[in-house]
Write an enzyme that holds these catalytic residues in place. Structure first.
Site, PDB file in Angstrom:
ATOM      1  N   ASP A 327      62.049  38.461  63.368  1.00 55.01           N
ATOM      2  CA  ASP A 327      62.923  37.482  64.010  1.00 55.01           C
ATOM      3  C   ASP A 327      62.927  36.240  63.126  1.00 55.01           C
ATOM      4  O   ASP A 327      62.078  36.085  62.255  1.00 55.01           O
ATOM      5  CB  ASP A 327      62.401  37.167  65.413  1.00 55.01           C
ATOM      6  CG  ASP A 327      63.400  36.361  66.237  1.00 55.01           C
ATOM      7  OD1 ASP A 327      64.522  36.126  65.751  1.00 55.01           O
ATOM      8  OD2 ASP A 327      63.055  35.969  67.363  1.00 55.01           O
ATOM      9  N   ASP A 589      56.206  39.022  68.194  1.00 57.39           N
ATOM     10  CA  ASP A 589      55.183  38.421  69.054  1.00 57.39           C
ATOM     11  C   ASP A 589      55.563  38.427  70.536  1.00 57.39           C
ATOM     12  O   ASP A 589      54.875  37.833  71.355  1.00 57.39           O
ATOM     13  CB  ASP A 589      54.910  36.980  68.615  1.00 57.39           C
ATOM     14  CG  ASP A 589      56.169  36.110  68.655  1.00 57.39           C
ATOM     15  OD1 ASP A 589      57.237  36.616  69.074  1.00 57.39           O
ATOM     16  OD2 ASP A 589      56.097  34.923  68.270  1.00 57.39           O
ATOM     17  N   ASP A 593      58.443  43.517  71.817  1.00 55.25           N
ATOM     18  CA  ASP A 593      58.156  43.894  70.434  1.00 55.25           C
ATOM     19  C   ASP A 593      57.149  45.031  70.328  1.00 55.25           C
ATOM     20  O   ASP A 593      56.929  45.549  69.230  1.00 55.25           O
ATOM     21  CB  ASP A 593      57.638  42.677  69.648  1.00 55.25           C
ATOM     22  CG  ASP A 593      58.750  41.672  69.366  1.00 55.25           C
ATOM     23  OD1 ASP A 593      59.874  42.118  69.082  1.00 55.25           O
ATOM     24  OD2 ASP A 593      58.509  40.464  69.453  1.00 55.25           O
ATOM     25  N   ASN A 657      33.412  66.377  32.708  1.00 57.84           N
ATOM     26  CA  ASN A 657      32.018  66.653  32.346  1.00 57.84           C
ATOM     27  C   ASN A 657      31.460  67.848  33.102  1.00 57.84           C
ATOM     28  O   ASN A 657      30.758  68.689  32.546  1.00 57.84           O
ATOM     29  CB  ASN A 657      31.150  65.417  32.622  1.00 57.84           C
ATOM     30  CG  ASN A 657      31.374  64.317  31.605  1.00 57.84           C
ATOM     31  OD1 ASN A 657      31.974  64.548  30.552  1.00 57.84           O
ATOM     32  ND2 ASN A 657      30.923  63.115  31.917  1.00 57.84           N
ATOM     33  N   ASN A 682      25.276  62.092  38.005  1.00 55.44           N
ATOM     34  CA  ASN A 682      26.117  61.767  39.164  1.00 55.44           C
ATOM     35  C   ASN A 682      25.752  60.404  39.735  1.00 55.44           C
ATOM     36  O   ASN A 682      26.612  59.578  40.061  1.00 55.44           O
ATOM     37  CB  ASN A 682      25.957  62.865  40.217  1.00 55.44           C
ATOM     38  CG  ASN A 682      27.049  62.821  41.264  1.00 55.44           C
ATOM     39  OD1 ASN A 682      28.211  62.614  40.946  1.00 55.44           O
ATOM     40  ND2 ASN A 682      26.675  63.008  42.504  1.00 55.44           N
ATOM     41  N   ASP A 686      27.982  56.895  39.483  1.00 55.25           N
ATOM     42  CA  ASP A 686      28.415  56.327  40.770  1.00 55.25           C
ATOM     43  C   ASP A 686      28.269  54.803  40.799  1.00 55.25           C
ATOM     44  O   ASP A 686      29.029  54.114  41.487  1.00 55.25           O
ATOM     45  CB  ASP A 686      27.584  56.900  41.934  1.00 55.25           C
ATOM     46  CG  ASP A 686      28.051  58.283  42.348  1.00 55.25           C
ATOM     47  OD1 ASP A 686      29.120  58.711  41.869  1.00 55.25           O
ATOM     48  OD2 ASP A 686      27.346  58.941  43.138  1.00 55.25           O
TER      49      ASP A 686
END
Length: 839
Positions: A327, A589, A593, A657, A682, A686
């Site tokens: 609006d 709002d 709505d 890998n 691993n 990470d």
């Protein structure tokens, strides 16, 4: 304090049984006692995620559980030291993920707590606003249009009180609620004196005695059937498809490697541990944690810019949004409406019209709105008011509000509202020479003035009056007929001074603004031109009604302003734009709505919105304005970008890998990597990836909406994964054919190359630009360098023997460094070729 079939009992009996009164409600002390006894007014207790529960969640992956079980079995059968090391690495990975997720979860919960629903109750005789969760049985709740009903209760007083209870009974239209007992056998839909938790007030006002709260409400008793999972976002579906793709590849590869190793008479237990460790390396087990951390940190960054995220999953859609519907009031305009003038039917300023408007605005008890506030401010709050008799509340069909007062020795009905709907119930007009019939000529003059003022940007309401007879019964819409039109109210809400810049900034981000307003097209066009939306294409509500859905799909895409739109048509506009492939945001709002907020890909509301709008929204703005949205969109795109970076990392060096290790196991006489070494790779790779949530994002990436593209990611994986594997096999050749490495040296050299290549290639794949033009965050850079230092130091440390490593001679390090450098150059050149072809 349960009362069976309370809907069949009388008002006084219920008040007595609940130990309360309709005039003063409960005392604060008694309410606190009842809250302590019954608990919060919630259907389900909030899931308080404890540190222990979140930590244990890190082990819910079947692959990790199988690894732990196989490791324990290995400890009993052979090597306690290796088993302990593997378990230590698994525990370290879990602790890493846990700490990040726990911090992110707590931060997100604190942000969501800033937006809570409130309910007005009587406590000690005074209306007070409390969190809905603190409503207790015996509370007297005051409801008005837009309120979410907090619990089940009996109506004590009502004034044109209509409730939307479709969520519970499936009834399409709002139903009227009124005091008065109904039979004990009445069904939910037949209990016309009862309001139910989870439903909402459409119009009117009421005073309600709360009888049931929380899980004991009608909604709570069937919540397990009603609580459906929200539809998956496009991003969630993409992540799920990626997870399936990687898992399928992993299962095929791991089972094949295990069978092959057993077939060639390699130790079964070692082969099993190797295969499972390989599975852990291949599985995107960090993906859920990375996504949660990214979204949570994204929500924190957005909160700093005034956007509270209620549903984390919506952040990605926010970044993908390419159309924003809103609006104009408060978004394009200042939102502080001023009454510029009150004029009579001839266009002259009129104290009488202002007085009538003031009586209407100050005495009405329905929907609070800025127009009434503007009238009261202009007239002066201390202006005398006559005694109020009754009111006919505003609703969105009539678009007017009437109050009945004692004035001038009789009763006077004063109606105020949209000009057309007020004129529709008028038969006379107040002119200079007195009242006269409202004929076509008079109506033409009214419309001419209306058009002139609208073209100047004024919002115009009409005012009409009528003398009515005294009566015992309440007044209703039937009394709104044969009124006398007395004048106009001219409101003005100036455009925000910086809104033109904000609109252009959104346009640069690829987000196009569309205005949906109930105002007439002349006002809408005037405001649009003032904020820089020139040559705007306008579609009115009346024109929309003549269009079939397919025609509206195309018309909506071309339209800039939807004017004179009925609230029920807003959702149709949203759906039409979505049909054309757009990601649509809706900002609202008001009471009406909620449906478009639900239907939009991103529902946006503001902190002072009505409850139903805030409850339907995905995000709530602490300050209304397009500049706040601009910042939120940028943060949404950054969050999406950093999530994709992890995906690219998981599908390039890491994935390559693991492929290489699997391939090497087919021709080596020993395992190319011990299980504990695979898990350590691993774990170390990470660490930088956990920092990616706070990484810098290129301006080029946030410049346009981005959408999830599983095909693009698949192509990326099938190009960069094999590229990584090619250089891995080059490392194998160097170690085995050139250096003639033994088993321990091979493991050590391959470990160092694997971790360093996976860590360094991050700087290439994290950006579409040249790596020299895109700076990583300090956290990503620092963690990558730390991991590299640990990797290089490990073979020379006291832990080397435990991990099966051997110090590498200098010539090995030089050869590995050369391969890594060649890999990084190849990755950079391949990236440029890949993205050039992807344009």
């Amino acid at each position: 304090m349960e009362i069976p079939a309370f809907w069949s009992k009388g008002k006084e009996d219920l008040l007595q049984a609940m130990q309360t009164t309709g005039e003063s409600g409960l005392s604060q002390t008694e309410a606190a006692k009842r809250l302590e006894q019954a608990g919060p007014n919630r259907i389900h207790d909030k899931e308080q995620v404890t540190p222990l529960e979140l930590f244990l969640d890190q082990f819910k992956s079947p692959i990790v559980l199988i690894l732990v079980f196989a490791t324990i079995l290995s400890a009993f059968l052979s090597d306690w030291v290796d088993a302990f090391i593997i378990l230590l690495i698994v525990l370290g990975s879990a602790l890493l993920s846990f700490s990040q997720e726990y911090n992110a979860h707590n931060a997100a919960e604190k942000l969501r707590g800033q937006i809570s629903l409130k309910t007005t109750v009587l406590r000690d005789g005074q209306p007070v606003s409390i969190p809905t969760e603190e409503v207790v049985t015996g509370d007297i709740v005051l409801l008005s249009a837009g309120s979410l009903i907090p619990a089940d209760g009996v109506v004590l007083e009502a004034n044109d009180f209509f409730v939307n209870q479709a969520v519970l009974t499936g009834e399409t239209f709002p139903v009227e609620k009124a005091p008065g007992a109904v039979p004990e056998s009445a069904s939910l839909a037949q209990r016309t004196n009862v309001v139910f938790m989870g439903t909402s007030v459409r119009s009117g006002s009421a005073k309600v005695l709360i009888m049931e709260t929380g899980a004991k409400t009608a909604f709570g008793q069937i919540a397990h059937r009603l609580s459906l999972r929200p539809p998956e976002t496009e991003f969630e579906r993409g992540i799920k498809r990626l997870g399936f793709l990687l898992t399928e590849v992993m299962l095929f590869l791991v089972l094949g490697i295990f069978a092959f190793n057993v077939f060639f008479h390699k130790p079964v237990l070692d082969s099993l541990l190797f295969s499972i460790a390989l599975a852990v390396g291949l599985t995107p087990q960090l993906l859920p944690a990375i996504i949660n951390i990214n979204l949570s940190k994204g929500s924190q960054a957005m909160a700093q810019r005034g956007v509270i995220v209620r549903r984390l999953e919506s952040i990605e859609n926010f970044g993908s949004m390419d159309i924003l519907c809103t609006d104009k009031t408060g978004t394009l305009t200042v939102g502080v409406v001023e009454l510029n003038d009150a004029v009579d039917a001839n266009g002259a300023s009129s104290a009488d019209v202002l007085r009538y408007a003031f009586w209407n605005a100050s005495l009405q008890t329905g929907i609070a709105n800025p127009l009434d506030d503007a009238i009261i401010q202009r007239a002066g709050a201390d202006l005398p008011k006559p005694p109020k008799v009754d009111e006919v509340p505003y609703d969105f069909v009539r678009k007017r509000l009437s109050v009945i007062v004692e004035a001038d020795g009789g009763r006077l009905l004063i109606s105020k509202g949209a000009l057309e709907t007020v004129l529709a119930v008028c038969s006379r007009i107040q002119a200079h020479d007195g009242e006269k019939p409202l004929g076509q000529a008079e109506q033409a003059q009214v419309h001419e003035r209306y058009g002139q003022w609208s073209a100047q940007g004024y919002r115009v309401l009409g005012v009409a009056v009528k003398s009515v007879q005294a009566q015992e019964a309440s007044y209703s819409t039937a009394d709104e007929r044969d009124l006398t039109f007395v004048g106009f109210l001219l409101f003005f809400d100036p455009p925000k001074p910086d809104v033109s810049t904000a609109i252009q900034d959104l346009k640069k981000l690829g987000v196009h603004l569309k205005i949906i307003t109930g105002d007439n097209q002349l006002v809408a066009r005037h405001v649009a031109e003032q904020v820089g939306l020139t040559d705007a294409v306008i579609l009115t509500g009346a024109q929309m009604e003549t269009l079939r859905d397919e025609a509206l799909w195309h018309a909506a895409e071309r339209t800039t302003i939807f004017a004179e739109v009925d609230p029920n048509e807003k959702e149709r506009i949203i759906l039409a734009l979505q049909k054309m492939g757009h990601v649509v945001g809706y900002m609202g709002d008001g009471i009406n709505d909620a449906p478009p907020l639900h239907s939009a890909d991103v529902g946006i509301s503001v902190s002072n919105a009505v409850d139903v709008a805030k409850d339907a929204a995905d995000m709530v703005l602490l300050k209304q304005g397009l500049d706040v949205l601009h910042e939120g969109i940028v943060q949404g795109r950054k969050t999406f970008a950093n999530t994709l970076k992890y995906v690219f990392m998981a599908t390039s060096a890491n994935f390559g890998n693991m492929f290489s290790v699997a391939g090497a196991s087919l021709f080596l006489p020993y395992l190319p990597m011990l299980p504990k070494q695979i898990l350590l790779i691993n774990f170390l790779t990470d660490l930088p990836e956990m920092m990616i949530a706070g990484d810098n994002v290129d301006d080029e990436f946030v410049a346009q909406p981005r959408r999830w593209d599983i095909g693009f990611i698949r192509r990326f994986m099938f190009i960069f994964g094999p590229l990584s594997s090619f250089f891995d096999f080059a490392t194998f050749g160097l170690l085995l054919l050139v250096m003639k490495a033994n088993q321990d040296l091979f493991h050590t050299g391959w470990f160092v190359e694997s971790v360093l290549s996976a860590g360094m290639v991050v700087f290439m794949v994290r950006t579409r630009l040249s790596f020299r033009r895109s700076r990583p965050s300090r956290a990503v850079l620092g963690m990558t360098l730390l991991v590299a230092a640990i990797t290089l130091a490990l073979p020379y440390s006291p832990l080397a023997g435990l991990m099966g490593f051997q110090p590498l001679p200098a010539i090995y390090l030089v050869g590995i460094a050369g391969i890594i450098l060649a890999y990084l150059i190849a990755a950079e050149l391949t990236k440029r070729w890949f993205y050039r072809g992807a344009r």
